[in-house]
Scaffold this motif. Structure first.
Motif, PDB file in Angstrom:
ATOM      1  N   VAL A  38      97.526 -95.447  38.554  1.00 42.67           N
ATOM      2  CA  VAL A  38      98.273 -95.667  39.736  1.00 42.67           C
ATOM      3  C   VAL A  38      98.043 -94.289  40.709  1.00 42.67           C
ATOM      4  O   VAL A  38      97.658 -94.407  41.968  1.00 42.67           O
ATOM      5  CB  VAL A  38      99.984 -95.406  39.599  1.00 42.67           C
ATOM      6  CG1 VAL A  38     100.714 -95.385  40.735  1.00 42.67           C
ATOM      7  CG2 VAL A  38     100.307 -96.610  38.909  1.00 42.67           C
ATOM      8  N   ALA A  39      98.033 -93.169  40.191  1.00 42.59           N
ATOM      9  CA  ALA A  39      97.813 -92.006  40.698  1.00 42.59           C
ATOM     10  C   ALA A  39      96.409 -91.854  41.314  1.00 42.59           C
ATOM     11  O   ALA A  39      96.052 -91.351  42.728  1.00 42.59           O
ATOM     12  CB  ALA A  39      97.976 -90.633  39.936  1.00 42.59           C
ATOM     13  N   ASN A  40      95.468 -92.585  40.760  1.00 41.17           N
ATOM     14  CA  ASN A  40      93.898 -92.549  41.130  1.00 41.17           C
ATOM     15  C   ASN A  40      93.854 -93.492  42.521  1.00 41.17           C
ATOM     16  O   ASN A  40      93.203 -93.380  43.420  1.00 41.17           O
ATOM     17  CB  ASN A  40      93.065 -93.191  39.807  1.00 41.17           C
ATOM     18  CG  ASN A  40      91.664 -92.834  40.177  1.00 41.17           C
ATOM     19  OD1 ASN A  40      91.258 -91.644  40.764  1.00 41.17           O
ATOM     20  ND2 ASN A  40      90.724 -93.918  40.219  1.00 41.17           N
ATOM     21  N   LEU A  86     100.582 -85.115  44.409  1.00 45.16           N
ATOM     22  CA  LEU A  86     101.435 -84.146  43.303  1.00 45.16           C
ATOM     23  C   LEU A  86     102.812 -83.887  43.813  1.00 45.16           C
ATOM     24  O   LEU A  86     103.603 -83.685  42.836  1.00 45.16           O
ATOM     25  CB  LEU A  86     100.626 -83.029  43.082  1.00 45.16           C
ATOM     26  CG  LEU A  86      99.292 -83.210  42.441  1.00 45.16           C
ATOM     27  CD1 LEU A  86      98.694 -81.903  42.197  1.00 45.16           C
ATOM     28  CD2 LEU A  86      99.351 -84.004  41.273  1.00 45.16           C
ATOM     29  N   VAL A  87     103.200 -84.091  45.049  1.00 45.98           N
ATOM     30  CA  VAL A  87     104.489 -83.972  45.198  1.00 45.98           C
ATOM     31  C   VAL A  87     105.307 -85.272  45.592  1.00 45.98           C
ATOM     32  O   VAL A  87     106.656 -85.270  46.016  1.00 45.98           O
ATOM     33  CB  VAL A  87     104.820 -83.206  47.041  1.00 45.98           C
ATOM     34  CG1 VAL A  87     104.010 -81.866  46.668  1.00 45.98           C
ATOM     35  CG2 VAL A  87     103.980 -83.910  47.944  1.00 45.98           C
ATOM     36  N   GLU A  88     104.623 -86.218  45.261  1.00 47.48           N
ATOM     37  CA  GLU A  88     105.401 -87.470  45.456  1.00 47.48           C
ATOM     38  C   GLU A  88     106.524 -87.651  44.301  1.00 47.48           C
ATOM     39  O   GLU A  88     106.224 -87.142  43.252  1.00 47.48           O
ATOM     40  CB  GLU A  88     104.548 -88.904  45.060  1.00 47.48           C
ATOM     41  CG  GLU A  88     103.451 -88.966  46.246  1.00 47.48           C
ATOM     42  CD  GLU A  88     104.003 -89.731  47.651  1.00 47.48           C
ATOM     43  OE1 GLU A  88     105.236 -90.315  47.379  1.00 47.48           O
ATOM     44  OE2 GLU A  88     103.321 -89.629  48.605  1.00 47.48           O
ATOM     45  N   PRO A  89     107.739 -88.187  44.517  1.00 44.08           N
ATOM     46  CA  PRO A  89     108.624 -88.281  43.735  1.00 44.08           C
ATOM     47  C   PRO A  89     108.484 -88.864  42.221  1.00 44.08           C
ATOM     48  O   PRO A  89     108.688 -88.504  41.472  1.00 44.08           O
ATOM     49  CB  PRO A  89     109.727 -89.187  44.594  1.00 44.08           C
ATOM     50  CG  PRO A  89     109.540 -88.876  45.753  1.00 44.08           C
ATOM     51  CD  PRO A  89     108.165 -88.904  45.966  1.00 44.08           C
ATOM     52  N   TYR A  90     107.780 -90.063  42.554  1.00 44.43           N
ATOM     53  CA  TYR A  90     107.367 -90.790  41.002  1.00 44.43           C
ATOM     54  C   TYR A  90     106.176 -89.835  40.138  1.00 44.43           C
ATOM     55  O   TYR A  90     106.416 -89.984  39.087  1.00 44.43           O
ATOM     56  CB  TYR A  90     106.357 -92.062  41.487  1.00 44.43           C
ATOM     57  CG  TYR A  90     105.299 -91.762  41.833  1.00 44.43           C
ATOM     58  CD1 TYR A  90     104.110 -92.203  40.867  1.00 44.43           C
ATOM     59  CD2 TYR A  90     104.640 -91.852  43.121  1.00 44.43           C
ATOM     60  CE1 TYR A  90     102.824 -92.123  41.064  1.00 44.43           C
ATOM     61  CE2 TYR A  90     103.345 -91.846  43.417  1.00 44.43           C
ATOM     62  CZ  TYR A  90     102.364 -92.057  42.271  1.00 44.43           C
ATOM     63  OH  TYR A  90     100.870 -92.026  42.771  1.00 44.43           O
ATOM     64  N   VAL A  91     105.456 -88.934  40.896  1.00 42.86           N
ATOM     65  CA  VAL A  91     104.727 -87.904  40.081  1.00 42.86           C
ATOM     66  C   VAL A  91     105.616 -87.015  39.387  1.00 42.86           C
ATOM     67  O   VAL A  91     105.382 -86.718  38.495  1.00 42.86           O
ATOM     68  CB  VAL A  91     103.439 -87.277  41.083  1.00 42.86           C
ATOM     69  CG1 VAL A  91     102.991 -86.583  40.292  1.00 42.86           C
ATOM     70  CG2 VAL A  91     102.675 -88.691  41.523  1.00 42.86           C
ATOM     71  N   LEU A  95     105.745 -85.927  35.407  1.00 41.91           N
ATOM     72  CA  LEU A  95     105.213 -84.463  34.959  1.00 41.91           C
ATOM     73  C   LEU A  95     106.346 -83.668  34.655  1.00 41.91           C
ATOM     74  O   LEU A  95     107.342 -83.622  35.398  1.00 41.91           O
ATOM     75  CB  LEU A  95     104.148 -83.872  36.278  1.00 41.91           C
ATOM     76  CG  LEU A  95     103.025 -84.777  36.550  1.00 41.91           C
ATOM     77  CD1 LEU A  95     102.315 -84.193  37.726  1.00 41.91           C
ATOM     78  CD2 LEU A  95     102.058 -84.863  35.458  1.00 41.91           C
ATOM     79  N   THR A  96     106.310 -82.844  33.485  1.00 46.09           N
ATOM     80  CA  THR A  96     107.464 -82.087  33.180  1.00 46.09           C
ATOM     81  C   THR A  96     106.932 -80.539  33.800  1.00 46.09           C
ATOM     82  O   THR A  96     107.778 -79.750  34.099  1.00 46.09           O
ATOM     83  CB  THR A  96     107.143 -82.008  31.656  1.00 46.09           C
ATOM     84  OG1 THR A  96     106.241 -81.836  31.178  1.00 46.09           O
ATOM     85  CG2 THR A  96     108.084 -83.331  30.945  1.00 46.09           C
ATOM     86  N   ASN A  97     105.736 -80.458  33.647  1.00 41.25           N
ATOM     87  CA  ASN A  97     105.261 -78.940  34.455  1.00 41.25           C
ATOM     88  C   ASN A  97     104.600 -79.355  35.450  1.00 41.25           C
ATOM     89  O   ASN A  97     103.556 -80.332  35.642  1.00 41.25           O
ATOM     90  CB  ASN A  97     104.276 -78.344  33.480  1.00 41.25           C
ATOM     91  CG  ASN A  97     105.058 -77.869  32.269  1.00 41.25           C
ATOM     92  OD1 ASN A  97     106.242 -77.367  32.347  1.00 41.25           O
ATOM     93  ND2 ASN A  97     104.510 -78.118  30.848  1.00 41.25           N
ATOM     94  N   GLY A  98     104.582 -78.806  36.775  1.00 41.00           N
ATOM     95  CA  GLY A  98     103.995 -78.945  37.998  1.00 41.00           C
ATOM     96  C   GLY A  98     102.557 -78.680  37.800  1.00 41.00           C
ATOM     97  O   GLY A  98     102.094 -77.947  36.975  1.00 41.00           O
TER      98      GLY A  98
END
Length: 222
Positions: A38-40, A86-91, A95-98
């Motif tokens: 999805v991210a890709n 990386l700032v998208e809500p679903y991401v 992710l637990t750590n930014g």
């Protein structure tokens, strides 16, 4: 052999703690995009939206130092689209750590690319040669040393890398007999025959030596 020594020298620079930490952060980002389809796919959409070339992020390989340069260079080029995802809500939920790198991290990455650039150029030249050319070794070594020398605009990261890399390269091929052989090889090569990397005194000494040898050879033929 020279390419191997160059590889060992560069690996020393990449083992600097600051660089290792920085590369680790980039790898985490790249790994996330490689694992998440999805991210890709979102990355491709963001690249199109931001009019960036559609490139996949590259994961480096520990045994190939030039792959670290490729990974960093690709990340910098695609940073805008990566950060936007990386700032998208679903991401953020995944992710637990930014994973977002700081501005200082990006500045250090850009500095690292500048340091690696001349080394990559040398590696490209060596790989393009069908047969190893001895005349390359001395002028190329001096060129790299001059580019790795401390400068006024040196950052903390570049200073650390240079301190670990430069001495490692300087100590190689320092035997006077071997060094003279490499210099003579350069003088006999069409690309380096002017020996611009040497002082005028050393240059004249080499040329006079070659003239003397040529005269002795000529007398023997007669």
């Amino acid at each position: 052999m020279f390419a191997h020594n160059l590889n060992l020298t560069t690996q020393r620079g990449l083992q600097v703690d600051t660089v290792k930490t920085l590369l680790s952060r980039v790898r985490r980002v790249v790994s996330f995009f490689h694992r998440s389809s999805v991210a890709n796919s979102t990355l491709k959409a963001k690249e199109a939206l931001l009019q960036l070339p559609p490139h996949k992020l590259i994961m480096n390989v520990s045994t190939r130092w030039n792959s670290s340069n490729a990974m960093v260079f690709r990340y910098i080029n695609q940073q805008a689209s990566v950060d936007a995802i990386l700032v998208e809500p679903y991401v953020r939920k995944i992710l637990t750590n930014g994973l977002t790198l700081s501005e200082n991290d990006i500045a250090n990455l850009e500095s690292l690319v500048l340091i690696l650039k001349p080394l990559i150029s040398v590696k490209t030249v060596l790989c393009d040669e069908k047969l190893p050319i001895v005349s390359l070794i001395h002028p190329v070594k001096l060129k790299i040393i001059s580019q790795l020398a401390p400068s006024q605009d040196t950052t903390t990261l570049t200073s650390s890398v240079k301190q670990d890399t430069l001495p490692n390269l300087q100590k190689r091929y320092t035997d006077p007999v071997i060094e003279e052989f490499f210099i003579l090889s350069a003088a006999l090569g069409a690309r380096f025959e002017c020996l611009t990397q040497l002082t005028m005194e050393k240059r004249n000494a080499i040329f006079n030596f070659m003239v003397d040898k040529a005269m002795v050879f000529s007398e023997k033929k007669v």
